[in-house]
Scaffold this motif. Structure first.
Motif, short mmCIF file in Angstrom:
data_model
loop_
_atom_site.label_atom_id
_atom_site.label_comp_id
_atom_site.label_asym_id
_atom_site.label_seq_id
_atom_site.Cartn_x
_atom_site.Cartn_y
_atom_site.Cartn_z
N GLY A 52 -21.37 30.11 39.35
CA GLY A 52 -21.40 30.87 40.59
C GLY A 52 -20.07 31.48 40.97
N VAL A 53 -19.15 31.57 40.01
CA VAL A 53 -17.81 32.11 40.26
C VAL A 53 -17.69 33.45 39.56
N THR A 54 -17.19 34.46 40.27
CA THR A 54 -17.00 35.79 39.69
C THR A 54 -15.52 36.14 39.72
N VAL A 55 -14.97 36.45 38.57
CA VAL A 55 -13.60 36.96 38.47
C VAL A 55 -13.68 38.46 38.69
N ARG A 56 -12.84 38.99 39.57
CA ARG A 56 -12.94 40.38 39.99
C ARG A 56 -12.50 41.39 38.95
N LYS A 57 -11.53 41.04 38.09
CA LYS A 57 -11.00 42.02 37.14
C LYS A 57 -11.06 41.49 35.72
N THR A 58 -11.59 42.29 34.83
CA THR A 58 -11.68 41.94 33.42
C THR A 58 -10.31 41.62 32.84
N VAL A 59 -9.30 42.40 33.23
CA VAL A 59 -7.96 42.17 32.68
C VAL A 59 -7.44 40.78 33.06
N ASP A 60 -7.79 40.29 34.24
CA ASP A 60 -7.38 38.93 34.62
C ASP A 60 -8.03 37.89 33.72
N MET A 61 -9.27 38.10 33.37
CA MET A 61 -9.96 37.17 32.48
C MET A 61 -9.32 37.19 31.10
N LEU A 62 -8.96 38.38 30.62
CA LEU A 62 -8.29 38.50 29.32
C LEU A 62 -6.93 37.80 29.33
N ILE A 63 -6.17 38.00 30.38
CA ILE A 63 -4.85 37.37 30.49
C ILE A 63 -4.98 35.85 30.53
N ALA A 64 -5.87 35.36 31.36
CA ALA A 64 -6.07 33.91 31.46
C ALA A 64 -6.53 33.31 30.14
N THR A 65 -7.44 33.99 29.49
CA THR A 65 -7.95 33.48 28.21
C THR A 65 -6.85 33.46 27.16
N PHE A 66 -6.04 34.52 27.11
CA PHE A 66 -4.91 34.55 26.19
C PHE A 66 -4.02 33.33 26.41
N CYS A 67 -3.71 33.05 27.67
CA CYS A 67 -2.85 31.91 27.99
C CYS A 67 -3.50 30.59 27.57
N MET A 68 -4.77 30.42 27.88
CA MET A 68 -5.46 29.16 27.53
C MET A 68 -5.55 28.98 26.02
N GLU A 69 -5.86 30.04 25.31
CA GLU A 69 -6.02 29.96 23.86
C GLU A 69 -4.69 29.71 23.14
N ASN A 70 -3.59 30.11 23.75
CA ASN A 70 -2.28 30.01 23.10
C ASN A 70 -1.37 28.95 23.72
N GLY A 71 -1.90 28.17 24.66
CA GLY A 71 -1.12 27.08 25.24
C GLY A 71 0.00 27.51 26.17
N HIS A 72 -0.14 28.68 26.79
CA HIS A 72 0.87 29.18 27.72
C HIS A 72 0.48 28.83 29.16
N SER A 73 1.49 28.63 30.00
CA SER A 73 1.28 28.53 31.44
C SER A 73 1.47 29.93 32.02
N LEU A 74 0.74 30.23 33.08
CA LEU A 74 0.77 31.56 33.67
C LEU A 74 1.47 31.54 35.03
N LEU A 75 2.46 32.40 35.17
CA LEU A 75 3.13 32.62 36.45
C LEU A 75 2.39 33.78 37.13
N HIS A 76 1.87 33.55 38.32
CA HIS A 76 1.02 34.58 38.95
C HIS A 76 1.04 34.48 40.46
N ALA A 77 0.48 35.51 41.07
CA ALA A 77 0.22 35.54 42.51
C ALA A 77 -1.11 36.26 42.72
N ASP A 78 -2.17 35.70 42.14
CA ASP A 78 -3.50 36.33 42.16
C ASP A 78 -4.56 35.24 42.27
N ARG A 79 -5.39 35.33 43.28
CA ARG A 79 -6.37 34.27 43.54
C ARG A 79 -7.39 34.09 42.42
N ASP A 80 -7.65 35.13 41.63
CA ASP A 80 -8.58 34.95 40.50
C ASP A 80 -8.07 33.89 39.54
#
Length: 103
Positions: free
Chosen positions: A62-90
């Motif tokens: 029941g959760v919708t991420v508003r921007k495809t690019v945010d999903m791509l960025i998050a997935t890149f970080c998760m797949e590569n073991g990176h932590s993400l510095l951000h200021a975005d509620r998604d």
């Protein structure tokens, strides 16, 4: 470096940051600062497929991420073991539901 960790900027983030500037002078200044960071391409077939899987997993909850690019960025970080510095509620939502590590 942020603390003791190197800071990486990916192609998707670089494009998002630089497109936000109105003046060429500001773009040049930002580019000079960003060019000092480690750079890595972020998207590709495997990240695109994993991103779609993650998006669908969130939608099933029941959760919708508003921007495809945010999903791509998050997935890149998760797949590569990176932590993400951000200021975005998604990204907060992705952290809460899929375990994205954030700074």
């Amino acid at each position: 470096m942020l603390g003791a960790e190197p800071v990486l900027i990916g192609d998707l983030i670089l494009a998002e940051v630089l497109q936000g500037f109105r003046s060429n002078r500001d773009v040049r200044r930002a580019r000079a600062a960003l060019d000092s960071l480690y750079f890595e391409p972020m998207a590709g077939r495997s990240i695109a497929l994993a991103s779609a899987r993650n998006y669908r997993a969130l939608r099933a909850r029941g959760v919708t991420v508003r921007k495809t690019v945010d999903m791509l960025i998050a997935t890149f970080c998760m797949e590569n073991g990176h932590s993400l510095l951000h200021a975005d509620r998604d990204f907060d939502t992705i952290e809460d539901n899929l375990g994205l590590r954030t700074v």
